[in-house]
Design a protein around this motif. Structure first.
Motif, mmCIF file in Angstrom:
data_model
loop_
_atom_site.group_PDB
_atom_site.id
_atom_site.type_symbol
_atom_site.label_atom_id
_atom_site.label_comp_id
_atom_site.label_asym_id
_atom_site.label_seq_id
_atom_site.Cartn_x
_atom_site.Cartn_y
_atom_site.Cartn_z
ATOM 1 N N MET A 35 0.791 -1.153 0.056
ATOM 2 C CA MET A 35 -0.139 0.139 0.064
ATOM 3 C C MET A 35 0.818 1.367 -0.126
ATOM 4 O O MET A 35 1.819 1.324 0.537
ATOM 5 C CB MET A 35 -0.984 -0.081 1.123
ATOM 6 C CG MET A 35 -2.148 -1.080 0.779
ATOM 7 S SD MET A 35 -3.456 -0.511 2.003
ATOM 8 C CE MET A 35 -3.204 -1.639 3.312
ATOM 9 N N SER A 36 0.415 2.346 -0.802
ATOM 10 C CA SER A 36 0.980 3.387 -0.714
ATOM 11 C C SER A 36 0.036 4.582 -1.190
ATOM 12 O O SER A 36 -0.829 4.484 -2.376
ATOM 13 C CB SER A 36 2.101 3.589 -1.659
ATOM 14 O OG SER A 36 2.300 4.839 -2.120
ATOM 15 N N THR A 37 -0.258 5.660 -0.342
ATOM 16 C CA THR A 37 -1.118 6.671 -0.604
ATOM 17 C C THR A 37 -0.746 7.385 -1.991
ATOM 18 O O THR A 37 -1.321 7.746 -2.806
ATOM 19 C CB THR A 37 -1.417 7.728 0.589
ATOM 20 O OG1 THR A 37 -1.715 6.935 1.815
ATOM 21 C CG2 THR A 37 -2.448 8.593 0.168
ATOM 22 N N ARG A 38 0.719 7.606 -1.735
ATOM 23 C CA ARG A 38 1.215 8.630 -2.899
ATOM 24 C C ARG A 38 1.041 7.786 -4.169
ATOM 25 O O ARG A 38 0.534 8.643 -5.048
ATOM 26 C CB ARG A 38 2.880 8.773 -2.663
ATOM 27 C CG ARG A 38 3.468 9.596 -3.532
ATOM 28 C CD ARG A 38 3.347 11.052 -3.192
ATOM 29 N NE ARG A 38 3.787 11.553 -1.882
ATOM 30 C CZ ARG A 38 3.731 12.828 -1.793
ATOM 31 N NH1 ARG A 38 3.378 13.827 -2.490
ATOM 32 N NH2 ARG A 38 4.038 13.072 -0.556
ATOM 33 N N ARG A 39 1.457 6.643 -4.355
ATOM 34 C CA ARG A 39 1.044 5.866 -5.574
ATOM 35 C C ARG A 39 -0.299 5.580 -5.790
ATOM 36 O O ARG A 39 -0.813 5.166 -7.144
ATOM 37 C CB ARG A 39 2.049 4.595 -5.547
ATOM 38 C CG ARG A 39 3.471 4.847 -5.618
ATOM 39 C CD ARG A 39 4.110 3.729 -6.340
ATOM 40 N NE ARG A 39 3.899 2.483 -5.512
ATOM 41 C CZ ARG A 39 4.497 2.216 -4.216
ATOM 42 N NH1 ARG A 39 5.388 2.903 -3.840
ATOM 43 N NH2 ARG A 39 4.004 1.077 -3.598
ATOM 44 N N GLY A 40 -1.118 5.651 -4.766
ATOM 45 C CA GLY A 40 -2.415 5.390 -4.797
ATOM 46 C C GLY A 40 -2.791 3.990 -5.023
ATOM 47 O O GLY A 40 -3.910 3.490 -5.662
ATOM 48 N N GLU A 41 -1.952 3.031 -4.513
ATOM 49 C CA GLU A 41 -2.403 1.674 -4.312
ATOM 50 C C GLU A 41 -2.935 1.457 -2.818
ATOM 51 O O GLU A 41 -1.785 1.178 -2.180
ATOM 52 C CB GLU A 41 -0.948 0.851 -4.756
ATOM 53 C CG GLU A 41 -0.544 1.116 -6.064
ATOM 54 C CD GLU A 41 0.837 0.501 -6.174
ATOM 55 O OE1 GLU A 41 1.573 0.290 -7.207
ATOM 56 O OE2 GLU A 41 1.437 -0.006 -4.974
ATOM 57 N N PHE A 42 -3.858 1.006 -2.646
ATOM 58 C CA PHE A 42 -4.430 0.791 -1.362
ATOM 59 C C PHE A 42 -5.685 0.265 -1.434
ATOM 60 O O PHE A 42 -6.513 0.387 -2.347
ATOM 61 C CB PHE A 42 -4.204 1.913 -0.365
ATOM 62 C CG PHE A 42 -4.915 3.075 -1.040
ATOM 63 C CD1 PHE A 42 -6.259 3.312 -1.008
ATOM 64 C CD2 PHE A 42 -4.005 4.109 -1.434
ATOM 65 C CE1 PHE A 42 -6.871 4.403 -1.557
ATOM 66 C CE2 PHE A 42 -4.609 5.431 -2.058
ATOM 67 C CZ PHE A 42 -6.197 5.349 -1.965
ATOM 68 N N VAL A 43 -6.015 -0.538 -0.288
ATOM 69 C CA VAL A 43 -7.654 -1.202 -0.206
ATOM 70 C C VAL A 43 -7.914 -0.051 0.962
ATOM 71 O O VAL A 43 -7.368 0.140 1.846
ATOM 72 C CB VAL A 43 -7.622 -2.362 0.546
ATOM 73 C CG1 VAL A 43 -9.109 -2.892 0.633
ATOM 74 C CG2 VAL A 43 -6.813 -3.433 -0.594
ATOM 75 N N THR A 44 -8.873 0.497 0.693
ATOM 76 C CA THR A 44 -9.837 1.325 1.732
ATOM 77 C C THR A 44 -10.077 0.681 2.847
ATOM 78 O O THR A 44 -10.664 -0.189 2.816
ATOM 79 C CB THR A 44 -10.731 2.537 1.090
ATOM 80 O OG1 THR A 44 -11.768 1.785 0.894
ATOM 81 C CG2 THR A 44 -9.887 3.341 -0.252
ATOM 82 N N LEU A 45 -10.255 1.715 3.871
ATOM 83 C CA LEU A 45 -11.170 1.250 4.915
ATOM 84 C C LEU A 45 -12.475 1.035 4.924
ATOM 85 O O LEU A 45 -13.249 -0.067 5.273
ATOM 86 C CB LEU A 45 -10.767 2.167 6.206
ATOM 87 C CG LEU A 45 -11.685 1.763 7.501
ATOM 88 C CD1 LEU A 45 -10.789 0.620 8.173
ATOM 89 C CD2 LEU A 45 -11.358 2.905 8.665
ATOM 90 N N SER A 46 -13.058 1.893 3.791
ATOM 91 C CA SER A 46 -14.558 1.899 3.624
ATOM 92 C C SER A 46 -14.565 0.287 2.821
ATOM 93 O O SER A 46 -15.617 -0.414 2.990
ATOM 94 C CB SER A 46 -14.665 3.008 2.765
ATOM 95 O OG SER A 46 -16.051 2.866 1.830
ATOM 96 N N GLU A 47 -13.463 -0.088 1.843
ATOM 97 C CA GLU A 47 -13.952 -1.371 1.405
ATOM 98 C C GLU A 47 -13.755 -2.545 2.082
ATOM 99 O O GLU A 47 -14.684 -3.341 2.071
ATOM 100 C CB GLU A 47 -12.760 -1.492 0.256
ATOM 101 C CG GLU A 47 -13.045 -0.499 -1.042
ATOM 102 C CD GLU A 47 -11.733 -0.417 -1.874
ATOM 103 O OE1 GLU A 47 -11.866 0.175 -3.122
ATOM 104 O OE2 GLU A 47 -10.645 -0.517 -1.294
ATOM 105 N N ILE A 48 -12.803 -2.461 3.204
ATOM 106 C CA ILE A 48 -12.580 -3.616 4.146
ATOM 107 C C ILE A 48 -14.093 -3.740 4.925
ATOM 108 O O ILE A 48 -14.366 -4.645 5.171
ATOM 109 C CB ILE A 48 -11.489 -3.220 5.073
ATOM 110 C CG1 ILE A 48 -10.245 -3.213 4.413
ATOM 111 C CG2 ILE A 48 -11.630 -4.009 6.298
ATOM 112 C CD1 ILE A 48 -9.013 -2.589 5.109
ATOM 113 N N LEU A 49 -14.613 -2.405 5.598
ATOM 114 C CA LEU A 49 -15.867 -2.400 6.071
ATOM 115 C C LEU A 49 -16.861 -3.032 5.417
ATOM 116 O O LEU A 49 -17.621 -3.844 6.010
ATOM 117 C CB LEU A 49 -16.473 -0.991 6.413
ATOM 118 C CG LEU A 49 -15.630 -0.533 7.786
ATOM 119 C CD1 LEU A 49 -15.973 1.011 7.867
ATOM 120 C CD2 LEU A 49 -15.885 -1.341 8.904
ATOM 121 N N GLU A 50 -16.983 -2.769 3.995
ATOM 122 C CA GLU A 50 -18.171 -3.199 3.293
ATOM 123 C C GLU A 50 -17.885 -4.820 3.085
ATOM 124 O O GLU A 50 -18.745 -5.525 3.065
ATOM 125 C CB GLU A 50 -17.760 -2.606 1.862
ATOM 126 C CG GLU A 50 -19.215 -2.729 1.102
ATOM 127 C CD GLU A 50 -19.171 -1.591 0.032
ATOM 128 O OE1 GLU A 50 -19.146 -2.197 -1.118
ATOM 129 O OE2 GLU A 50 -18.869 -0.568 0.160
#
Length: 551
Positions: free
Chosen positions: A377-392
């Motif tokens: 994961m990296s915010t800068r590169r835009g690679e991540f799974v968001t918390l919102s996705e995890i919650l869903e």
RNA sequence: GCGCCCGUAGCUCAACUGGACAGAGCGACUGACUACGAAUCAGUAGGCCGGAGGUUCGAAUCCUCUCGGGCGCUCCA
């Protein structure tokens, strides 16, 4: 005021100690001695056990077992509290709680508040405070649950707790955010542009650019970066608020760093520090003498360029917190910020606040695992799974429980497959199932026309099975458990507590009928399981997890 | 290189802050639904608590050294 069994037995021991001192059997140890008393690992060692005799004989030739025997001789046994006691091993004093004491606990359960530790003191918990340059991810989730649950616990134990999110809405990265949005916006318009070197590449900015285009059409090309930064910030913070709410986390205050600057807080703080003589100028920058207060070196507050550092703003912010009148501050930070702690502590002590009034709770990093493999994961590169996705994917209850199961000091692998499994692999369902099961016992009881009288009118002494007494003993330790959690910030203990309690219940349920022909016994057992249910509900509530009637 | 945190059953983690024989869940293997919910229960197997010293009545827990992993050591935030 309710005292716990542990407190009562401790005071029995305390009195015996005083007597022993009076009779000259022991050297005066001072009344402040901390009497050890704990629940032993093995039931055969009693319900509570004290190693006081070892403590007393430390450094002397006296034998613990003899001291233990003399102490026991001096203990005034209250038959309503202690069934019997014994000296065991090489000098342990083991207490077996009288069943009548446990029955009294059940009888009085309804009127029993949690301990008042806070006595109305005001605490501010600052947590998450993630940089508003992109969506929240797994790591932020951990901080969010820890802060939220800690706040719940503090509120439940007599503190006045408030939750706060500090938004770092100024600085280089916000400029970079603005440039990135502008680039995306121009891209959508098909305008020739350069991609900023330090830009945020995440998809979310494309969506925000689309929203902007929708709102303002194509009229923003020549707007300054600040405009785009502002627009992106607005969207991202809204998104964060929504995600946090879905996660069950609500903040009392959202504090903007920029807002503090506008109020002049920063300038005032620096002026104040200057007057106190803790600032000097070197190589064109202004430095704070942090090394005077335990930090390893001095820190820059105002850069050569005239811009304040992040630290300067944070310092002003902490001072602002104190000025708002809190008795204690708690910051919840990821382990990656731990090196920053001495700096901020130095800052507050420069202003005369004790370092003890600021507690920094650090939690270890979180890795996200899918199919057993880490997701980079990296915010800068835009690679991540968001918390919102995890919650869903996982669900709020399961996600919260998962985060809370392990000590915040240990690195956490958030395994998506494990977290969302609907089996005993996932203890959250094990616990919730017990709650639902008890609901259905009561449904059954009312179907049979059984109504439950108040505990005071029920003959609770019919609860005399070993399993029943064990369950009550466990219920009784909740107050102590919560006290420990609040004092040591060890929130994961509550999930362990729940699992242990519920496991005793499930086993009991399997082996014994709650509802039977024997009405008196039925009533007593209903009181017992109702208390179990209320306890589960109470603790789940503190953890921000639902207690379903059916599932 | 320096500092902080973590190494416990095959896996994920506990262990009441120094206590007695090391504890759960998952996974593996047995067994239990014609009375309140089997998302459950009963049982079996699985350990040199990373390693070596030390402190003491007693160490997974404290100290020193060591190996392995994570994170910091910006006029970044």
């Amino acid at each position: 005021m309710y005292s716990t069994i542990k407190e009562e037995i401790t005071s029995l021991l305390h009195e015996a100690l005083l007597k022993a001192e009076e009779k000259g059997m022991l050297p005066p140890i001072g009344k402040s001695i901390n009497i050890p008393l704990e629940t032993p690992r093995y039931p055969s060692h009693g319900d509570l056990s004290s190693s006081i005799a070892f403590l007393l004989t430390q450094g002397s030739s006296a034998r613990p077992i003899e001291v233990a025997h003399s102490l026991v001789g001096l203990i005034q046994i209250d038959k309503e509290l202690v069934g019997h006691l014994e000296v065991a091993g090489r000098g342990f004093i083991n207490f077996f709680i009288a069943p009548s004491r446990l029955h009294r606990f059940l009888r009085e359960f309804d009127e029993m508040p949690l301990p008042d530790i806070g006595k109305g003191r005001r605490v501010l918990i600052e947590f998450v405070s993630s940089n508003p340059t992109g969506p929240l991810h797994v790591g932020h989730g951990r901080g969010a649950v820890l802060g939220d649950v800690l706040a719940n616990l503090l509120e439940a134990t007599g503190f006045k707790a408030e939750r706060e999110y500090y938004i770092n809405d100024v600085g280089n990265q916000i400029q970079a955010l603005g440039r990135s949005l502008k680039a995306r916006y121009l891209e959508l318009l098909g305008v020739e542009h350069e991609w900023p070197e330090d830009g945020y590449q995440g998809e979310y900015l494309i969506e925000i650019a689309r929203a902007l285009l929708e709102e303002r059409k194509d009229g923003c090309q020549d707007f300054p970066v600040d405009f785009f930064a502002e627009y992106a910030l607005g969207h991202i913070t809204e998104e964060m608020k929504t995600t946090l709410l879905n996660f069950g986390v609500r903040f009392d205050h959202w504090i903007s760093e920029k807002g503090l600057y506008k109020m002049g807080t920063l300038n005032k703080t620096i002026q104040d520090l200057k007057e106190r003589g803790y600032i000097y100028e070197q190589e064109g920058a202004f430095w704070f003498r942090a090394s005077l207060f335990g930090d390893e070196k001095d820190r820059v507050l105002i850069r050569e360029t005239g811009e304040p550092t992040y630290f300067a703003g944070d310092l002003a912010y902490h001072l602002n917190k104190y000025k708002r009148g809190y008795d204690r501050l708690i910051n919840i930070w990821g382990q990656d910020h731990h090196g920053y702690a001495p700096r901020i502590k130095a800052a507050i002590s420069a202003f005369g606040y004790s370092k003890d009034t600021l507690d920094i709770l650090l939690y270890q990093m979180v890795s996200l695992l899918r199919d057993g493999k880490p997701v980079a994961m990296s915010t800068r590169r835009g690679e991540f799974v968001t918390l919102s996705e995890i919650l869903e994917e996982v669900g709020r209850d399961a996600a919260r429980f998962y985060y809370l199961m392990q000590s915040s000091r240990a690195h956490l692998d958030f395994d998506l497959e494990l977290a969302k499994q609907k089996s005993t692999d996932n203890p959250v369902y094990y616990v919730q199932y017990a709650h639902a099961r008890i609901s259905s016992i009561f449904a059954q009881a009312s179907k049979r026309g059984i109504r439950l009288p108040p505990a005071k009118e029920v003959n609770l002494s019919l609860l005399n099975l070993k399993e029943e007494l064990e369950i009550i003993t466990k219920l009784e330790t909740l107050r102590e458990e919560i006290t420990n959690c609040v004092i040591n910030y060890e929130i994961h203990r509550l999930t362990t507590y729940l699992i242990e309690l519920v496991s005793k219940f499930h086993s009991y349920y399997k082996h014994h009928r709650i509802i039977s022909q024997d009405l008196a016994k039925t009533a007593a057992r209903l009181i017992l399981v109702r208390t179990v249910q209320m306890t589960i509900k109470k603790v789940l509530g503190l953890l921000g997890i639902s207690a379903p009637e059916r599932m």
